[in-house]
Design a protein around this motif. Structure first.
Motif, PDB file in Angstrom:
ATOM      1  N   GLY A   1      13.242  -4.216  -6.162  1.00  0.00           N
ATOM      2  CA  GLY A   1      13.955  -5.482  -6.183  1.00  0.00           C
ATOM      3  C   GLY A   1      13.132  -6.701  -6.537  1.00  0.00           C
ATOM      4  N   ALA A   2      11.817  -6.576  -6.651  1.00  0.00           N
ATOM      5  CA  ALA A   2      10.985  -7.717  -7.054  1.00  0.00           C
ATOM      6  C   ALA A   2      11.117  -7.895  -8.565  1.00  0.00           C
ATOM      7  CB  ALA A   2       9.526  -7.485  -6.670  1.00  0.00           C
ATOM      8  N   ARG A   3      11.247  -9.145  -8.982  1.00  0.00           N
ATOM      9  CA  ARG A   3      11.317  -9.453 -10.417  1.00  0.00           C
ATOM     10  C   ARG A   3      10.221 -10.451 -10.748  1.00  0.00           C
ATOM     11  NH1 ARG A   3      15.896 -12.401 -10.790  1.00  0.00           N
ATOM     12  NH2 ARG A   3      15.971 -12.525  -8.523  1.00  0.00           N
ATOM     13  N   PHE A   4       9.646 -10.312 -11.927  1.00  0.00           N
ATOM     14  CA  PHE A   4       8.523 -11.148 -12.321  1.00  0.00           C
ATOM     15  C   PHE A   4       8.761 -11.757 -13.687  1.00  0.00           C
ATOM     16  CE2 PHE A   4       6.990  -7.716  -9.632  1.00  0.00           C
ATOM     17  CZ  PHE A   4       6.364  -8.435  -8.625  1.00  0.00           C
ATOM     18  N   SER A   5       8.292 -12.983 -13.858  1.00  0.00           N
ATOM     19  CA  SER A   5       8.314 -13.660 -15.149  1.00  0.00           C
ATOM     20  C   SER A   5       6.871 -13.728 -15.634  1.00  0.00           C
ATOM     21  CB  SER A   5       8.897 -15.068 -14.989  1.00  0.00           C
ATOM     22  OG  SER A   5       8.817 -15.772 -16.202  1.00  0.00           O
TER      23      SER A   5
ATOM     24  N   LEU B   1      12.248  -1.963   1.018  1.00  0.00           N
ATOM     25  CA  LEU B   1      11.374  -0.791   0.983  1.00  0.00           C
ATOM     26  C   LEU B   1      12.156   0.398   0.459  1.00  0.00           C
ATOM     27  CD1 LEU B   1       9.502  -0.946   4.404  1.00  0.00           C
ATOM     28  CD2 LEU B   1       8.644  -1.605   2.178  1.00  0.00           C
ATOM     29  N   THR B   2      11.479   1.255  -0.244  1.00  0.00           N
ATOM     30  CA  THR B   2      12.055   2.524  -0.672  1.00  0.00           C
ATOM     31  C   THR B   2      11.747   3.572   0.395  1.00  0.00           C
ATOM     32  OG1 THR B   2      10.028   3.186  -1.796  1.00  0.00           O
ATOM     33  CG2 THR B   2      11.651   1.944  -3.111  1.00  0.00           C
ATOM     34  N   VAL B   3      12.299   4.740   0.238  1.00  0.00           N
ATOM     35  CA  VAL B   3      11.973   5.830   1.160  1.00  0.00           C
ATOM     36  C   VAL B   3      10.472   6.103   1.106  1.00  0.00           C
ATOM     37  CG1 VAL B   3      12.310   8.288   1.621  1.00  0.00           C
ATOM     38  CG2 VAL B   3      14.280   6.850   1.056  1.00  0.00           C
ATOM     39  N   LYS B   4       9.914   6.077  -0.097  1.00  0.00           N
ATOM     40  CA  LYS B   4       8.471   6.282  -0.246  1.00  0.00           C
ATOM     41  C   LYS B   4       7.689   5.199   0.502  1.00  0.00           C
ATOM     42  CE  LYS B   4       4.931   6.905  -3.798  1.00  0.00           C
ATOM     43  NZ  LYS B   4       4.662   6.953  -5.247  1.00  0.00           N
ATOM     44  N   GLY B   5       8.185   3.964   0.470  1.00  0.00           N
ATOM     45  CA  GLY B   5       7.542   2.868   1.189  1.00  0.00           C
ATOM     46  C   GLY B   5       7.604   3.061   2.697  1.00  0.00           C
ATOM     47  N   LEU B   6       8.755   3.518   3.187  1.00  0.00           N
ATOM     48  CA  LEU B   6       8.891   3.804   4.619  1.00  0.00           C
ATOM     49  C   LEU B   6       7.944   4.917   5.043  1.00  0.00           C
ATOM     50  CD1 LEU B   6      12.767   3.594   4.907  1.00  0.00           C
ATOM     51  CD2 LEU B   6      11.112   1.999   5.917  1.00  0.00           C
ATOM     52  N   GLU B   7       7.831   5.939   4.206  1.00  0.00           N
ATOM     53  CA  GLU B   7       6.908   7.040   4.497  1.00  0.00           C
ATOM     54  C   GLU B   7       5.466   6.545   4.493  1.00  0.00           C
ATOM     55  OE1 GLU B   7       8.021   9.792   1.424  1.00  0.00           O
ATOM     56  OE2 GLU B   7       9.599  10.699   2.646  1.00  0.00           O
ATOM     57  N   TYR B   8       5.139   5.648   3.560  1.00  0.00           N
ATOM     58  CA  TYR B   8       3.794   5.083   3.475  1.00  0.00           C
ATOM     59  C   TYR B   8       3.456   4.319   4.754  1.00  0.00           C
ATOM     60  CZ  TYR B   8      -0.277   2.776   1.410  1.00  0.00           C
ATOM     61  OH  TYR B   8      -1.550   2.342   1.147  1.00  0.00           O
ATOM     62  N   LEU B   9       4.393   3.501   5.225  1.00  0.00           N
ATOM     63  CA  LEU B   9       4.169   2.785   6.487  1.00  0.00           C
ATOM     64  C   LEU B   9       3.956   3.763   7.637  1.00  0.00           C
ATOM     65  CD1 LEU B   9       6.615  -0.265   6.611  1.00  0.00           C
ATOM     66  CD2 LEU B   9       4.130  -0.280   6.389  1.00  0.00           C
ATOM     67  N   ASP B  10       4.750   4.813   7.674  1.00  0.00           N
ATOM     68  CA  ASP B  10       4.619   5.807   8.738  1.00  0.00           C
ATOM     69  C   ASP B  10       3.260   6.504   8.676  1.00  0.00           C
ATOM     70  OD1 ASP B  10       5.815   7.317  10.966  1.00  0.00           O
ATOM     71  OD2 ASP B  10       5.677   9.015   9.570  1.00  0.00           O
ATOM     72  N   GLU B  11       2.806   6.836   7.459  1.00  0.00           N
ATOM     73  CA  GLU B  11       1.511   7.502   7.289  1.00  0.00           C
ATOM     74  C   GLU B  11       0.355   6.598   7.727  1.00  0.00           C
ATOM     75  OE1 GLU B  11       1.346   8.609   3.175  1.00  0.00           O
ATOM     76  OE2 GLU B  11       3.028  10.004   3.392  1.00  0.00           O
ATOM     77  N   HIS B  12       0.554   5.292   7.632  1.00  0.00           N
ATOM     78  CA  HIS B  12      -0.492   4.339   7.999  1.00  0.00           C
ATOM     79  C   HIS B  12      -0.186   3.662   9.326  1.00  0.00           C
ATOM     80  CE1 HIS B  12      -1.204   4.990   3.733  1.00  0.00           C
ATOM     81  NE2 HIS B  12      -2.446   4.701   4.014  1.00  0.00           N
ATOM     82  N   SER B  13       0.530   4.372  10.176  1.00  0.00           N
ATOM     83  CA  SER B  13       0.936   3.792  11.446  1.00  0.00           C
ATOM     84  C   SER B  13      -0.258   3.458  12.346  1.00  0.00           C
ATOM     85  CB  SER B  13       1.917   4.697  12.180  1.00  0.00           C
ATOM     86  OG  SER B  13       1.323   5.946  12.474  1.00  0.00           O
ATOM     87  N   ALA B  14      -1.355   4.184  12.209  1.00  0.00           N
ATOM     88  CA  ALA B  14      -2.539   3.885  13.020  1.00  0.00           C
ATOM     89  C   ALA B  14      -3.054   2.487  12.702  1.00  0.00           C
ATOM     90  CB  ALA B  14      -3.629   4.919  12.780  1.00  0.00           C
TER      91      ALA B  14
ATOM     92  N   CYS C   1       2.775  -2.793  -5.397  1.00  0.00           N
ATOM     93  CA  CYS C   1       3.680  -2.072  -4.481  1.00  0.00           C
ATOM     94  C   CYS C   1       4.881  -1.526  -5.240  1.00  0.00           C
ATOM     95  CB  CYS C   1       4.173  -2.992  -3.368  1.00  0.00           C
ATOM     96  SG  CYS C   1       2.967  -3.421  -2.113  1.00  0.00           S
ATOM     97  N   GLN C   2       5.433  -2.352  -6.114  1.00  0.00           N
ATOM     98  CA  GLN C   2       6.611  -1.917  -6.867  1.00  0.00           C
ATOM     99  C   GLN C   2       6.241  -0.842  -7.893  1.00  0.00           C
ATOM    100  OE1 GLN C   2      10.166  -4.269  -7.275  1.00  0.00           O
ATOM    101  NE2 GLN C   2       9.627  -4.541  -9.428  1.00  0.00           N
ATOM    102  N   ASP C   3       5.104  -1.004  -8.555  1.00  0.00           N
ATOM    103  CA  ASP C   3       4.646   0.007  -9.519  1.00  0.00           C
ATOM    104  C   ASP C   3       4.462   1.363  -8.855  1.00  0.00           C
ATOM    105  OD1 ASP C   3       4.659  -1.766 -11.632  1.00  0.00           O
ATOM    106  OD2 ASP C   3       2.481  -2.060 -11.666  1.00  0.00           O
ATOM    107  N   GLU C   4       4.024   1.366  -7.593  1.00  0.00           N
ATOM    108  CA  GLU C   4       3.823   2.613  -6.858  1.00  0.00           C
ATOM    109  C   GLU C   4       5.117   3.160  -6.263  1.00  0.00           C
ATOM    110  OE1 GLU C   4       1.064   4.545  -6.625  1.00  0.00           O
ATOM    111  OE2 GLU C   4       0.269   3.165  -8.129  1.00  0.00           O
ATOM    112  N   GLY C   5       6.215   2.419  -6.421  1.00  0.00           N
ATOM    113  CA  GLY C   5       7.498   2.881  -5.906  1.00  0.00           C
ATOM    114  C   GLY C   5       7.676   2.670  -4.414  1.00  0.00           C
TER     115      GLY C   5
END
Length: 101
Positions: free
Chosen positions: A49-53, A71-84, A41-45
């Protein structure tokens, strides 16, 4: 049973958007599987804020620090696109019924 990683990703993003922080146990998957989905999810933008060791570059994730994930703006848009797909999602309480194919 194979997990539907896209459904876990959508659910995770929805829960973050709703102010919740789900865990691997909520999905019945291992921490490593959960962290890899979050890393994707983070790699796709879609989130930030996720950090990994890791045990070195390119090695598997050893620990994830998810405080402050948003969520980023892109993440919010992704959720909206998959609202179904999200219309059938009722939240963590009924997650196990929603996840199977």
């Amino acid at each position: 049973m194979a997990i539907n990683k896209l459904k876990v990703m959508l659910s995770f993003m929805r829960e973050i958007n709703d102010g919740n922080m789900p865990s691997a146990a909520d999905y019945g998957i291992t921490n490593r599987e959960f962290w890899e989905i979050i890393d994707a999810c983070q790699d796709e933008g879609l989130i930030k804020g996720a950090r990994f060791s890791r045990g070195g570059q390119g090695n598997p994730i050893l620990m994830a620090f998810l405080d402050g994930v948003t969520l980023t703006v892109k993440g919010l848009e992704y959720l909206d696109e998959h609202s179904a797909a999200m219309r059938a999602y009722k939240g963590l309480k009924e997650l196990r019924d929603w996840l199977p194919f």
